[in-house]
Every structure is written in C-alpha cells, then in structure tokens.
Design a protein around this motif. Structure first.
Motif, PDB file in Angstrom:
ATOM      1  N   LYS A 273      12.072 -10.014  11.689  1.00 53.23           N
ATOM      2  CA  LYS A 273      10.818 -10.287  10.943  1.00 53.23           C
ATOM      3  C   LYS A 273      10.204 -11.529  11.339  1.00 53.23           C
ATOM      4  O   LYS A 273      10.518 -12.546  11.935  1.00 53.23           O
ATOM      5  N   GLN A 274       8.846 -10.800  11.159  1.00 54.21           N
ATOM      6  CA  GLN A 274       7.822 -12.260  12.142  1.00 54.21           C
ATOM      7  C   GLN A 274       7.700 -12.983  10.529  1.00 54.21           C
ATOM      8  O   GLN A 274       7.132 -12.587   9.385  1.00 54.21           O
ATOM      9  N   PRO A 275       7.576 -14.471  10.861  1.00 58.34           N
ATOM     10  CA  PRO A 275       6.878 -15.208   9.896  1.00 58.34           C
ATOM     11  C   PRO A 275       6.095 -15.221   8.811  1.00 58.34           C
ATOM     12  O   PRO A 275       5.642 -15.063   8.114  1.00 58.34           O
ATOM     13  N   ASN A 276       4.594 -14.208   9.359  1.00 62.13           N
ATOM     14  CA  ASN A 276       3.855 -13.637   8.797  1.00 62.13           C
ATOM     15  C   ASN A 276       3.768 -11.766   8.044  1.00 62.13           C
ATOM     16  O   ASN A 276       2.930 -11.282   7.722  1.00 62.13           O
ATOM     17  N   SER A 277       4.929 -11.263   8.204  1.00 62.07           N
ATOM     18  CA  SER A 277       5.587 -10.216   8.026  1.00 62.07           C
ATOM     19  C   SER A 277       4.880  -9.883   6.641  1.00 62.07           C
ATOM     20  O   SER A 277       5.123 -10.668   5.663  1.00 62.07           O
ATOM     21  N   ASP A 278       4.242  -8.605   6.192  1.00 62.68           N
ATOM     22  CA  ASP A 278       4.190  -8.411   4.884  1.00 62.68           C
ATOM     23  C   ASP A 278       5.260  -8.751   3.949  1.00 62.68           C
ATOM     24  O   ASP A 278       4.267  -8.883   3.181  1.00 62.68           O
ATOM     25  N   SER A 279       6.671  -9.173   4.247  1.00 58.43           N
ATOM     26  CA  SER A 279       7.533  -8.803   3.179  1.00 58.43           C
ATOM     27  C   SER A 279       7.560 -10.514   2.928  1.00 58.43           C
ATOM     28  O   SER A 279       7.888 -10.023   1.588  1.00 58.43           O
ATOM     29  N   THR A 280       6.996 -11.496   3.310  1.00 60.30           N
ATOM     30  CA  THR A 280       6.651 -12.611   2.799  1.00 60.30           C
ATOM     31  C   THR A 280       5.397 -13.262   2.762  1.00 60.30           C
ATOM     32  O   THR A 280       4.942 -13.834   2.122  1.00 60.30           O
ATOM     33  N   ALA A 281       4.163 -12.143   3.124  1.00 60.80           N
ATOM     34  CA  ALA A 281       3.208 -11.903   2.117  1.00 60.80           C
ATOM     35  C   ALA A 281       3.035 -11.928   0.882  1.00 60.80           C
ATOM     36  O   ALA A 281       4.369 -11.979   0.305  1.00 60.80           O
ATOM     37  N   THR A 282       2.226 -13.171   0.186  1.00 58.99           N
ATOM     38  CA  THR A 282       1.797 -13.384  -1.562  1.00 58.99           C
ATOM     39  C   THR A 282       1.012 -12.144  -1.502  1.00 58.99           C
ATOM     40  O   THR A 282       0.147 -11.149  -0.910  1.00 58.99           O
ATOM     41  N   PRO A 283       1.065 -11.904  -3.139  1.00 61.84           N
ATOM     42  CA  PRO A 283       0.593 -10.734  -3.536  1.00 61.84           C
ATOM     43  C   PRO A 283      -1.261 -11.347  -3.331  1.00 61.84           C
ATOM     44  O   PRO A 283      -1.413 -12.033  -3.681  1.00 61.84           O
ATOM     45  N   VAL A 284      -2.127  -9.800  -3.666  1.00 68.76           N
ATOM     46  CA  VAL A 284      -3.456  -9.583  -3.284  1.00 68.76           C
ATOM     47  C   VAL A 284      -3.930 -10.430  -5.022  1.00 68.76           C
ATOM     48  O   VAL A 284      -4.930 -11.784  -4.586  1.00 68.76           O
ATOM     49  N   SER A 285      -3.201  -9.801  -5.475  1.00 66.69           N
ATOM     50  CA  SER A 285      -4.302 -10.600  -6.993  1.00 66.69           C
ATOM     51  C   SER A 285      -2.279 -10.629  -8.110  1.00 66.69           C
ATOM     52  O   SER A 285      -1.325 -10.269  -7.496  1.00 66.69           O
ATOM     53  N   LYS A 286      -2.690 -11.384  -8.671  1.00 72.36           N
ATOM     54  CA  LYS A 286      -1.476 -11.009 -10.271  1.00 72.36           C
ATOM     55  C   LYS A 286      -1.722  -9.556 -10.516  1.00 72.36           C
ATOM     56  O   LYS A 286      -0.571  -9.154 -11.350  1.00 72.36           O
ATOM     57  N   ALA A 287      -2.429  -9.022 -10.838  1.00 72.28           N
ATOM     58  CA  ALA A 287      -2.835  -7.261 -10.974  1.00 72.28           C
ATOM     59  C   ALA A 287      -1.923  -6.621 -10.318  1.00 72.28           C
ATOM     60  O   ALA A 287      -1.375  -5.808 -10.559  1.00 72.28           O
TER      61      ALA A 287
ATOM     62  N   ILE B  69       3.126  -1.480  -1.820  1.00 77.11           N
ATOM     63  CA  ILE B  69       2.304  -1.657  -3.061  1.00 77.11           C
ATOM     64  C   ILE B  69       3.174  -1.834  -3.960  1.00 77.11           C
ATOM     65  O   ILE B  69       2.977  -3.382  -5.162  1.00 77.11           O
ATOM     66  N   GLU B  70       4.608  -1.925  -3.823  1.00 78.29           N
ATOM     67  CA  GLU B  70       5.655  -2.449  -5.193  1.00 78.29           C
ATOM     68  C   GLU B  70       5.872  -3.791  -4.987  1.00 78.29           C
ATOM     69  O   GLU B  70       6.007  -4.700  -6.157  1.00 78.29           O
ATOM     70  N   ARG B  71       4.868  -4.406  -3.949  1.00 77.35           N
ATOM     71  CA  ARG B  71       5.315  -5.833  -3.381  1.00 77.35           C
ATOM     72  C   ARG B  71       3.801  -6.970  -3.759  1.00 77.35           C
ATOM     73  O   ARG B  71       3.308  -7.700  -3.818  1.00 77.35           O
ATOM     74  N   GLY B  72       2.870  -5.565  -4.376  1.00 75.75           N
ATOM     75  CA  GLY B  72       1.782  -6.474  -4.805  1.00 75.75           C
ATOM     76  C   GLY B  72       0.668  -6.441  -3.251  1.00 75.75           C
ATOM     77  O   GLY B  72      -0.628  -7.434  -3.463  1.00 75.75           O
ATOM     78  N   ARG B  73       0.989  -5.585  -2.131  1.00 77.16           N
ATOM     79  CA  ARG B  73       0.001  -6.368  -0.745  1.00 77.16           C
ATOM     80  C   ARG B  73      -0.887  -5.440  -0.705  1.00 77.16           C
ATOM     81  O   ARG B  73      -1.925  -5.162   0.335  1.00 77.16           O
ATOM     82  N   ARG B  74      -1.109  -4.747  -2.081  1.00 75.68           N
ATOM     83  CA  ARG B  74      -2.126  -2.929  -1.819  1.00 75.68           C
ATOM     84  C   ARG B  74      -3.001  -3.243  -2.861  1.00 75.68           C
ATOM     85  O   ARG B  74      -2.318  -3.200  -3.860  1.00 75.68           O
ATOM     86  N   ASN B  75      -4.082  -2.929  -2.687  1.00 77.31           N
ATOM     87  CA  ASN B  75      -4.798  -3.243  -4.063  1.00 77.31           C
ATOM     88  C   ASN B  75      -5.779  -1.367  -3.833  1.00 77.31           C
ATOM     89  O   ASN B  75      -6.682  -1.090  -2.634  1.00 77.31           O
ATOM     90  N   LEU B  76      -4.746  -1.174  -4.700  1.00 76.06           N
ATOM     91  CA  LEU B  76      -5.242   1.038  -4.651  1.00 76.06           C
ATOM     92  C   LEU B  76      -6.172   1.323  -4.650  1.00 76.06           C
ATOM     93  O   LEU B  76      -6.909   0.588  -5.830  1.00 76.06           O
ATOM     94  N   THR B  77      -6.942   2.728  -4.367  1.00 72.12           N
ATOM     95  CA  THR B  77      -7.627   3.253  -4.970  1.00 72.12           C
ATOM     96  C   THR B  77      -7.345   4.037  -6.113  1.00 72.12           C
ATOM     97  O   THR B  77      -6.314   4.603  -7.067  1.00 72.12           O
TER      98      THR B  77
END
Length: 97
Positions: A3-17, A53-61
């Motif tokens: 895994k890269q240090p800034n990979s999606d799995s370690t990134a913080t969610p877009v928002s609490k929502a 989506i499950e990790r909160g990394r996407r802001n869905l339409t």
C-alpha cells in the motif's frame, strides 16, 4: 502488493456524513450476506467504488444513492436519515454558487 502511504484505505472520510453513510451501507451489505463485489455487480458499479463509499471516501450523487439502496433492498431514506450537513471545511466547491 504494498500500500502507498496516501492510499485510499488510509485516507480520512470526506465528511462525517459520508463516513456514517458508508457504515450504514456496509452494515446492510453484511446483513444481506453480500460481498462488496456482489453488491457492485448488483448495482452495476465498480467494486473499488463500493469500498470507497463504505470508507466514506466518496460523496455520492442522488442517482448512486438510489442505485445502492435498490441493491441493498432498503429505502434510500434509511441510508441518509439524520446525516449531519457537512461542515464548511468539508464542503468542496467545484464551480460558482
């Protein structure tokens, strides 16, 4: 595969929502006994997108919220009910107001 240090799995969610929404999607998917891949197939989405989506990394339409709800056999309102509005620092503007 490393895994890269800034990979999606370690990134913080877009928002609490998005974080809460993702937790709800994961809980419902697991309750139905579906893998991310199977849910993605049902919804005609990419499996990695479902993971984001499950990790909160996407802001869905709205469209994708409705597609996911159908795949999860749940009313879309159950996935979004009571979600907090994003804080100003969580809002990302892409164009004029």
């Amino acid at each position: 595969m490393t895994k890269q240090p800034n990979s999606d799995s370690t990134a913080t969610p877009v928002s609490k929502a998005t974080e809460t929404f993702g937790q709800r999607v994961r809980a419902r998917r697991e309750a139905l006994g579906l893998s991310q891949e199977k849910l993605a197939d049902l919804c005609e989405l990419h499996w990695s997108y479902v993971g984001q989506i499950e990790r909160g990394r996407r802001n869905l339409t709205l469209h994708n919220i409705l597609i996911l709800a159908a795949g999860l056999q749940v009313d879309p309102a159950e996935l979004v009910q009571g979600l907090p509005a994003p804080k100003p620092e969580e809002r990302k503007r892409t164009g004029p107001a």
